[in-house]
Design a protein around this motif. Structure first.
Motif, mmCIF file in Angstrom:
data_model
loop_
_atom_site.group_PDB
_atom_site.id
_atom_site.type_symbol
_atom_site.label_atom_id
_atom_site.label_comp_id
_atom_site.label_asym_id
_atom_site.label_seq_id
_atom_site.Cartn_x
_atom_site.Cartn_y
_atom_site.Cartn_z
ATOM 1 N N VAL A 155 0.845 -1.202 0.000
ATOM 2 C CA VAL A 155 0.000 0.000 0.000
ATOM 3 C C VAL A 155 0.880 1.251 0.000
ATOM 4 C CG1 VAL A 155 -1.630 1.353 1.365
ATOM 5 C CG2 VAL A 155 -1.983 -1.107 1.087
ATOM 6 N N GLY A 156 1.890 1.255 0.859
ATOM 7 C CA GLY A 156 2.761 2.421 0.945
ATOM 8 C C GLY A 156 3.525 2.673 -0.334
ATOM 9 N N LEU A 157 4.070 1.621 -0.936
ATOM 10 C CA LEU A 157 4.828 1.784 -2.176
ATOM 11 C C LEU A 157 3.924 2.287 -3.294
ATOM 12 C CD1 LEU A 157 7.636 1.430 -3.423
ATOM 13 C CD2 LEU A 157 6.951 -0.882 -4.106
ATOM 14 N N ALA A 158 2.673 1.798 -3.324
ATOM 15 C CA ALA A 158 1.726 2.263 -4.339
ATOM 16 C C ALA A 158 1.425 3.748 -4.150
ATOM 17 C CB ALA A 158 0.441 1.440 -4.260
ATOM 18 N N PHE A 159 1.213 4.186 -2.909
ATOM 19 C CA PHE A 159 0.937 5.597 -2.645
ATOM 20 C C PHE A 159 2.112 6.462 -3.090
ATOM 21 C CE2 PHE A 159 -2.946 4.941 -0.363
ATOM 22 C CZ PHE A 159 -3.528 6.196 -0.262
ATOM 23 N N GLU A 160 3.308 6.053 -2.743
ATOM 24 C CA GLU A 160 4.492 6.822 -3.134
ATOM 25 C C GLU A 160 4.631 6.911 -4.643
ATOM 26 O OE1 GLU A 160 8.440 7.178 -0.825
ATOM 27 O OE2 GLU A 160 7.891 5.073 -0.771
ATOM 28 N N THR A 161 4.546 5.766 -5.299
ATOM 29 C CA THR A 161 4.783 5.699 -6.734
ATOM 30 C C THR A 161 3.722 6.466 -7.509
ATOM 31 O OG1 THR A 161 5.794 3.515 -6.439
ATOM 32 C CG2 THR A 161 5.134 4.132 -8.669
ATOM 33 N N ILE A 162 2.446 6.224 -7.183
ATOM 34 C CA ILE A 162 1.357 6.907 -7.884
ATOM 35 C C ILE A 162 1.374 8.402 -7.579
ATOM 36 C CG2 ILE A 162 -1.144 7.083 -8.104
ATOM 37 C CD1 ILE A 162 -1.254 4.055 -7.462
ATOM 38 N N GLY A 163 1.580 8.753 -6.313
ATOM 39 C CA GLY A 163 1.627 10.159 -5.943
ATOM 40 C C GLY A 163 2.741 10.905 -6.654
ATOM 41 N N ASP A 164 3.923 10.326 -6.711
ATOM 42 C CA ASP A 164 5.044 10.969 -7.404
ATOM 43 C C ASP A 164 4.754 11.102 -8.898
ATOM 44 O OD1 ASP A 164 6.596 11.396 -5.167
ATOM 45 O OD2 ASP A 164 7.761 9.550 -5.376
ATOM 46 N N ALA A 165 4.150 10.070 -9.492
ATOM 47 C CA ALA A 165 3.835 10.117 -10.923
ATOM 48 C C ALA A 165 2.796 11.195 -11.216
ATOM 49 C CB ALA A 165 3.334 8.754 -11.386
ATOM 50 N N GLN A 166 1.782 11.307 -10.367
ATOM 51 C CA GLN A 166 0.756 12.342 -10.564
ATOM 52 C C GLN A 166 1.350 13.738 -10.427
ATOM 53 O OE1 GLN A 166 -2.144 11.119 -7.633
ATOM 54 N NE2 GLN A 166 -3.240 9.803 -9.082
ATOM 55 N N LEU A 167 2.242 13.921 -9.461
ATOM 56 C CA LEU A 167 2.870 15.231 -9.274
ATOM 57 C C LEU A 167 3.780 15.575 -10.458
ATOM 58 C CD1 LEU A 167 3.354 17.706 -7.512
ATOM 59 C CD2 LEU A 167 5.162 16.431 -6.327
ATOM 60 N N ALA A 168 4.534 14.600 -10.947
ATOM 61 C CA ALA A 168 5.424 14.847 -12.082
ATOM 62 C C ALA A 168 4.629 15.233 -13.324
ATOM 63 C CB ALA A 168 6.270 13.605 -12.354
ATOM 64 N N ALA A 169 3.516 14.548 -13.573
ATOM 65 C CA ALA A 169 2.678 14.872 -14.728
ATOM 66 C C ALA A 169 2.075 16.269 -14.581
ATOM 67 C CB ALA A 169 1.574 13.828 -14.879
ATOM 68 N N PHE A 170 1.672 16.617 -13.371
ATOM 69 C CA PHE A 170 1.109 17.946 -13.100
ATOM 70 C C PHE A 170 2.131 19.037 -13.380
ATOM 71 C CE2 PHE A 170 0.251 21.417 -10.086
ATOM 72 C CZ PHE A 170 -1.073 21.718 -10.397
ATOM 73 N N ARG A 171 3.350 18.814 -12.958
ATOM 74 C CA ARG A 171 4.392 19.822 -13.145
ATOM 75 C C ARG A 171 4.811 19.957 -14.609
ATOM 76 N NH1 ARG A 171 8.204 18.411 -7.849
ATOM 77 N NH2 ARG A 171 7.086 19.785 -6.378
ATOM 78 N N PRO A 192 0.700 12.377 -0.275
ATOM 79 C CA PRO A 192 0.591 10.925 -0.448
ATOM 80 C C PRO A 192 1.938 10.230 -0.456
ATOM 81 C CG PRO A 192 0.101 12.073 -2.510
ATOM 82 C CD PRO A 192 0.157 13.111 -1.442
ATOM 83 N N ASN A 193 2.989 10.931 -0.896
ATOM 84 C CA ASN A 193 4.316 10.327 -0.896
ATOM 85 C C ASN A 193 4.844 10.144 0.532
ATOM 86 O OD1 ASN A 193 4.363 13.119 -0.720
ATOM 87 N ND2 ASN A 193 6.152 13.384 -2.018
ATOM 88 N N TYR A 194 4.596 11.114 1.396
ATOM 89 C CA TYR A 194 5.023 10.970 2.789
ATOM 90 C C TYR A 194 4.223 9.876 3.495
ATOM 91 C CZ TYR A 194 7.472 15.481 2.342
ATOM 92 O OH TYR A 194 8.308 16.498 1.970
ATOM 93 N N PHE A 195 2.905 9.857 3.267
ATOM 94 C CA PHE A 195 2.084 8.807 3.852
ATOM 95 C C PHE A 195 2.556 7.437 3.377
ATOM 96 C CE2 PHE A 195 -1.593 5.938 3.366
ATOM 97 C CZ PHE A 195 -1.953 5.802 4.694
ATOM 98 N N GLY A 196 2.868 7.324 2.086
ATOM 99 C CA GLY A 196 3.360 6.060 1.551
ATOM 100 C C GLY A 196 4.679 5.656 2.167
ATOM 101 N N ASP A 197 5.565 6.621 2.364
ATOM 102 C CA ASP A 197 6.865 6.340 2.975
ATOM 103 C C ASP A 197 6.692 5.772 4.379
ATOM 104 O OD1 ASP A 197 9.542 6.330 2.337
ATOM 105 O OD2 ASP A 197 9.960 8.275 3.223
#
Length: 266
Positions: A155-171, A192-197
């Motif tokens: 769950v944590g790895l998914a939150f980190e990975t998806i959250g980082d990908a969404q932020l990168a696409a947004f930027r 979400p990346n901190y929560f995932g961590d």
């Protein structure tokens, strides 16, 4: 392993990660930039898991889970942060930190060593206690608590990975410049990346906690959660965002800071 053997193991690991960070400090001196330390942080914890593995005789499955899952997390995050550093260059957080300390008369190399590389070595060692101590105990076999830890890790790895990908696409989208990301996972938590961590390391702790030595590793995830929520995570990150994005205050008002939760109505 006896308590003295475990103490020597941890002391040896600390010395090794300090030595590794000192070598990387030499790299920072050559390029005059310490910002790559963010990418080194997860790799340092994988390093500690790996150097522990051949020096312990714990349950083989538990050791393999701890090292393998730590590797999956560290490689994903380390590559992500390294590419971000290469794309954006020197991190202002470290520039400001070093500048403040140099005003007190310290030299750039000394500040980089004492305030960046050596603290990161100690903190990586502390945070990664679950993947060190979890490999020591040889009983019991991995049980329901350990597999619950694996699920929490996923769950944590998914939150980190998806959250980082969404932020990168947004930027990357020029039409969102100056706006606030409030869709996807970012609709339910501002970080979400901190929560995932945090989930990743609490999951690794649950795997380790089935053993006596691993149970004592709770300081690791407690410290990481404190860091993310109270010390150098949310506070520092949001301080700069408030001044650069006018809509961020409203986003803060309606969105959970850490644990995912449905947003408040406007």
């Amino acid at each position: 392993m006896s308590l003295s053997d475990i103490a020597w193991l941890l002391a040896g690991n600390l010395l090794m990660v300090v030595a590794a960070m000192t070598l990387l400090w030499g790299v920072a001196l050559r390029i005059r930039d310490v910002s790559f330390i963010d990418a080194v942080w997860p790799m340092a914890m994988l390093f500690l898991a790996l150097v522990t593995w051949p020096r312990t005789a714990g349950d083989p499955l538990r050791s393999a889970l701890l090292v393998g899952l730590c590797a999956a997390w560290a490689l994903r995050l380390g590559v992500h942060l390294f590419l971000r550093w290469r794309a954006h260059g020197e991190d202002r957080r470290y520039t400001d930190l070093i500048g403040r300390q140099m005003k007190t008369g310290k030299s750039w190399p000394l500040v980089a060593l004492l305030f960046v590389f050596l603290p990161q070595a100690v903190l990586a060692w502390l945070t990664s206690l679950p993947v060190q101590l979890g490999q020591v105990g040889d009983t019991p076999d991995v049980g329901w608590l350990g597999w619950a830890g694996v699920a929490l890790f996923v769950v944590g790895l998914a939150f980190e990975t998806i959250g980082d990908a969404q932020l990168a696409a947004f930027r990357r989208d020029p039409s969102t410049k100056g706006q606030v990301l409030d869709t996807g996972l970012w609709r339910y938590t501002r970080h979400p990346n901190y929560f995932g961590d945090a989930c990743v390391w609490w999951g690794l702790y649950l795997i380790a906690a089935e053993t006596g030595p691993g149970l004592a590793a709770i300081l690791g995830p407690i410290f990481l959660t404190f860091t993310l929520t109270k010390w150098s995570g949310i506070g520092i990150t949001e301080k700069s965002i408030h001044s650069s994005r006018p809509g961020y205050a409203d986003y803060v008002r309606r969105t959970s800071a850490f644990i995912p939760w449905p947003p408040k109505s406007s």
